[in-house]
Design an enzyme around this catalytic site. Structure first.
Site, mmCIF file in Angstrom:
data_model
loop_
_atom_site.group_PDB
_atom_site.id
_atom_site.type_symbol
_atom_site.label_atom_id
_atom_site.label_comp_id
_atom_site.label_asym_id
_atom_site.label_seq_id
_atom_site.Cartn_x
_atom_site.Cartn_y
_atom_site.Cartn_z
ATOM 1 N N ARG A 252 2.415 -17.194 -9.608
ATOM 2 C CA ARG A 252 1.711 -18.011 -8.624
ATOM 3 C C ARG A 252 1.371 -19.319 -9.342
ATOM 4 O O ARG A 252 0.643 -19.327 -10.321
ATOM 5 C CB ARG A 252 0.449 -17.291 -8.132
ATOM 6 C CG ARG A 252 -0.382 -18.067 -7.090
ATOM 7 C CD ARG A 252 -1.432 -18.948 -7.744
ATOM 8 N NE ARG A 252 -2.427 -19.453 -6.801
ATOM 9 C CZ ARG A 252 -3.319 -20.391 -7.087
ATOM 10 N NH1 ARG A 252 -3.368 -20.919 -8.301
ATOM 11 N NH2 ARG A 252 -4.191 -20.783 -6.185
ATOM 12 N N ASP A 254 -0.302 -22.743 -9.806
ATOM 13 C CA ASP A 254 -1.510 -23.447 -9.386
ATOM 14 C C ASP A 254 -1.192 -24.924 -9.123
ATOM 15 O O ASP A 254 -0.404 -25.544 -9.846
ATOM 16 C CB ASP A 254 -2.540 -23.348 -10.518
ATOM 17 C CG ASP A 254 -3.910 -23.874 -10.136
ATOM 18 O OD1 ASP A 254 -4.513 -23.313 -9.218
ATOM 19 O OD2 ASP A 254 -4.364 -24.852 -10.774
ATOM 20 N N GLU A 282 0.655 -23.036 -4.986
ATOM 21 C CA GLU A 282 -0.550 -23.323 -4.197
ATOM 22 C C GLU A 282 -0.562 -24.797 -3.827
ATOM 23 O O GLU A 282 -0.765 -25.651 -4.686
ATOM 24 C CB GLU A 282 -1.805 -22.979 -5.007
ATOM 25 C CG GLU A 282 -3.108 -23.315 -4.288
ATOM 26 C CD GLU A 282 -3.980 -24.308 -5.024
ATOM 27 O OE1 GLU A 282 -5.068 -24.618 -4.503
ATOM 28 O OE2 GLU A 282 -3.600 -24.780 -6.107
ATOM 29 N N HIS A 352 -9.862 -17.125 -3.261
ATOM 30 C CA HIS A 352 -10.979 -17.520 -4.116
ATOM 31 C C HIS A 352 -11.402 -18.963 -3.912
ATOM 32 O O HIS A 352 -12.369 -19.407 -4.542
ATOM 33 C CB HIS A 352 -10.607 -17.273 -5.582
ATOM 34 C CG HIS A 352 -9.396 -18.046 -6.027
ATOM 35 N ND1 HIS A 352 -8.207 -18.026 -5.331
ATOM 36 C CD2 HIS A 352 -9.190 -18.856 -7.079
ATOM 37 C CE1 HIS A 352 -7.332 -18.800 -5.953
ATOM 38 N NE2 HIS A 352 -7.907 -19.318 -7.008
ATOM 39 N N ASP A 353 -10.668 -19.709 -3.105
ATOM 40 C CA ASP A 353 -11.045 -21.097 -2.833
ATOM 41 C C ASP A 353 -11.558 -21.288 -1.410
ATOM 42 O O ASP A 353 -11.780 -22.425 -0.979
ATOM 43 C CB ASP A 353 -9.847 -22.028 -3.078
ATOM 44 C CG ASP A 353 -9.397 -22.023 -4.535
ATOM 45 O OD1 ASP A 353 -10.267 -21.908 -5.423
ATOM 46 O OD2 ASP A 353 -8.188 -22.109 -4.775
HETATM 47 C C1 NOJ Z 1 -6.540 -24.216 -7.420
HETATM 48 C C2 NOJ Z 1 -7.165 -22.923 -7.762
HETATM 49 O O1 NOJ Z 1 -6.905 -21.955 -6.821
HETATM 50 C C3 NOJ Z 1 -8.619 -23.240 -7.969
HETATM 51 O O2 NOJ Z 1 -9.386 -22.091 -7.961
HETATM 52 C C4 NOJ Z 1 -8.675 -23.988 -9.251
HETATM 53 O O3 NOJ Z 1 -9.997 -24.339 -9.563
HETATM 54 C C5 NOJ Z 1 -7.856 -25.263 -9.161
HETATM 55 N N1 NOJ Z 1 -6.568 -25.048 -8.576
HETATM 56 C C6 NOJ Z 1 -7.664 -25.883 -10.512
HETATM 57 O O4 NOJ Z 1 -6.933 -25.040 -11.350
#
Ligand code: NOJ
Ligand code: NOJ
Ligand code: CA
Ligand code: CA
Length: 712
Positions: A252, A254, A282, A352-353
């Protein structure tokens, strides 16, 4: 039909009781199939927050919160804890066949005080050394033990990987945190404030206003790495190689919106030529955000994306209630054409975001409906840890609380344990088309179909009123169908399908979720999945589907037939084939069985010109009129084969170089003499550079920059 129902039931039985692979497992359901996750259900774990399996590795002092009341500190979760939950059957009992864990690499140990709150790298996104493990999660031995335990239970392991940046840094203050320092297996490469080799970008923080700003400026205060530097490029290829060699099954990525697209494509080409694993990025999209750049990335970069359009819509429909079922169906229709391989995008209802889906006091059926939809819709479903326990939490870090319970009797847990095995046993869920069969503001009945395999799902979003269903037709053959979810208290019903496909009228109860299905064998070759979808001649491609037959036939890349020894294996549901040595380009893949019956085409395979390197193309003195932009085109597939309708660009001109200089990082074939030109475009109007083509010989590895003047 009866027999296949029994077979599906047995497969579900085997998974429910953690027996691993059923004896007659088809290859596309196997843990060894690292290219194809369509039959899988992913469980997303914040490693620090699931289980503390080894208190001895917990960080001490101010970095640690034993009761996890301080959610920006470490709470003790680790790889041993995840291994325990694999071994005790909690995950397999739910039907989980893949886990996605936090970035495993060594992170900073500094504690950063942001507006009065102490923060640590518990989340794994503050890397220091991408070639070492985060010791708070465990040692390399703990990591390989986790992989082994997972594989023994037919569970794949996906790592989060965040090469965009190291850790928080301040250009003005070398003493801030760990100054973003990057290490190569223990050897310091550079800190952020003193960076003589230019391993980092020093362009300030992004305001998110343009793609260029997002890529070449810092994401928040995170020290942004310069992937155009050969040392950084080589470092990350070696780092990911090390994790691939430890046996990971997926990645995955980032923040893919924040790294040069050309660099990411060359990275995927490297991985696909070495040990291809399912990769998804992501690219965050907010509510109602639809971004053509996001679609282009998913279709061309060689990796899939987390499907934020899907996730945001599901939240609008089932969580917020601001949108109805017609809007949900519209999203399914839209994304089916926007994403070339929509079944490869990773679906979710929260992460988680985002705020957790479930809200204190909300009717749990909303979550159950969103889960049922996600588990039966197209795409690879990812379930955020604790969803099955109805965990709540608004905002970061409340959405990352310590796992509250491991109950196996919640309705959500049981729902997942019914539907996850269905993704393995009925290929309609993994590969099928989606057809709307009955739609109103509150009721959505949709049918997934792959050859003779069919799954029909009915959801009534109205939790108070039932709806009479008439005029509902299905491709299910005549007969009675029991609700797969019967016994879970989800208010579904059985149906009777009459000759001609009409379903006898019934009433769909308030809040109902019902699933009806059938499987059947076919001797018609039908492709469900091809992976990886971007590779070069000589790389191995895995084709999954049904009806290929037992005897070796032919694989076509466009009109080019591949036969004999270039087909590495041939089974009824899987073919492994070497990519032929033909011109680079986009190809449609098809399979012809020994009986000379040919499948439909699986479209959009990118055959690269060769191994890839990233080259930065820079053109100076390219003055443009208002509305006009500069693009790149050239004589290779990677340079669009002299396309003027879809050249590379628009090029950037604000951060690394400024107008009238334009630049772009592009993945191009290594050790190759390329020809190229820049063009100016204003809508459809094209202005070519004059003179002869620019030429450049690309390096064998690493990166390069080619810098030319615009030729009037
Ligand atoms: C996206 C991640 O999902 C988030 O949790 C993270 O803080 C930022 N990218 C920076 O890595
Ligand atoms: C047309 C352009 O004018 C020329 O410069 C370029 O070399 C060719 N396309 C390539 O075929
Ligand atoms: Ca621990
Ligand atoms: Ca960046």
């Amino acid at each position: 039909m009866r027999f296949s129902k029994v077979a599906a039931g047995l497969a579900a039985f085997a998974f429910l009781f953690g027996l691993g692979l059923p004896a007659h497992a088809v290859p596309d359901t196997s843990v060894t199939n690292k290219q194809n996750f369509s039959t899988d259900v992913v469980y997303q774990i914040v490693t620090d927050r699931l289980v503390d399996g080894n208190p001895a590795n917990n960080p001490g002092g101010a970095a640690f919160s034993a009761d996890c009341s301080q959610k920006k500190l470490y709470c003790g979760g680790d790889w041993k804890g995840i291994t325990n939950k694999i071994n005790d059957g909690y995950l397999t009992g739910m039907g989980i066949t893949a886990i996605w864990i936090s970035q495993p690499v060594e992170n900073i140990t500094a504690i950063i005080n942001y507006s009065g709150t102490n923060s640590t790298a518990y989340h794994g996104y503050w890397a220091r050394d991408f070639k070492k493990p985060n010791l708070a999660y465990g040692s390399f031995t703990d990591f390989t033990n986790l992989i082994a335990a997972a594989h023994a239970k037919n569970i794949k392991v996906i790592i989060d990987f965040a090469p965009n940046h190291t850790s928080p840094a301040s250009q003005a203050d070398a003493g801030f945190a760990e100054n973003g320092r990057l290490y190569d297996n223990g050897t310091l490469l550079s800190g952020y404030t003193s960076d003589p080799n230019g391993y980092f970008h020093h362009n300030g923080g992004t305001d998110f206003s343009t793609l260029e700003s997002g890529i070449y400026r810092n994401l928040f205060d995170l020290a942004d790495l310069n992937h155009n530097h050969a040392t950084i490029d080589t470092y990350f290829k070696n780092a990911i190689k090390a994790w691939l060699d430890l046996g990971i099954d997926g990645i995955r990525w980032d923040a893919v919106k924040h790294m040069p697209f050309g660099w990411q494509k060359s990275m995927m080409a490297y991985i696909n030529g070495y040990k291809p694993v399912f990769s998804f990025g992501e690219w965050f999209l907010g509510t109602d955000e639809v971004d053509p750049n996001n679609h282009a990335f998913a279709n061309k970069s060689g990796m899939s994306l987390l499907d934020f359009q899907f996730g945001q819509k599901v939240r609008q429909v089932f969580k917020a209630g601001t949108h109805d079922m017609t809007s949900l169906h519209q999203m399914i229709t839209d994304t089916a054409s926007q994403y070339a391989q929509v079944n490869d995008q990773v679906t979710f209802i929260d992460n988680h975001d985002m705020d957790r889906f479930h809200v204190v006091g909300a009717n749990q059926r909303k979550l159950e409906q969103a889960l049922a939809f996600t588990l039966t819709a197209r795409g690879v479903p990812a379930i955020y840890y604790g969803t099955e326990q109805y965990m709540t939490g608004v905002g970061d870090p409340n959405n990352r609380a310590k796992m509250t319970s491991f109950s196996t009797t919640t309705t959500a847990y049981k729902l997942i344990s019914k539907l996850a095995p269905l993704r393995k046993s009925n290929p309609a869920l993994a590969y099928g088309t989606t057809q709307q069969r009955w739609l109103s503001s509150n009721v959505y009945i949709y049918e997934r179909q792959f050859g003779p395999n069919i799954v029909v799902v009915a959801i009534n979003r109205d939790l108070v009123n039932s709806t009479p269903i008439s005029g509902f037709f299905t491709a299910l053959p005549a007969g009675s169908y029991t609700d797969v979810l019967a016994g879970l208290g989800l208010n579904g019903n059985n149906i009777t399908v009459n000759a001609g496909g009409g379903v006898s009228n019934f009433t769909l109860a308030a809040g109902a979720i019902a699933v009806w299905q059938r499987t059947a064998a076919t001797s018609t070759p039908t492709i469900g999945h091809v992976g990886p979808m971007m590779a070069r001649a000589g790389n191995t491609i895995t084709i999954d589907g049904r009806g290929f037959g037992a005897t070796k036939g032919t694989v076509f890349f466009g009109a080019t037939a591949v036969t004999g020894a270039n087909i590495l294996s041939w089974e009824d549901s899987q073919v492994k084939v070497l990519v032929p040595n033909i011109a680079a380009g986009n190809y449609n893949v098809s399979v012809r069985n020994a009986g000379l019956v040919t499948s439909g085409t699986y479209n959009g395979f990118q055959l690269l010109s060769g191994a890839q390197v990233t080259v930065r193309f820079v053109v100076n003195n390219a003055f443009t009129a208002l509305g006009e932009n500069v693009y790149l085109t050239g004589d290779k597939f990677e340079l669009t084969n002299w396309s003027t309708s879809a050249p590379i660009g628009p090029l950037f001109n604000q951060v690394v170089h400024a107008y009238p200089t334009w630049y772009y990082d592009v993945s191009v074939p290594a050790s190759t003499t390329i020809q190229f030109k820049f063009i100016k475009k204003n809508g459809g109007a094209v202005t070519w550079e004059g003179g002869s083509n620019h030429t450049f010989t690309t390096p064998a590895s690493g990166t390069a920059t080619v810098n030319v003047n615009w030729q009037p």
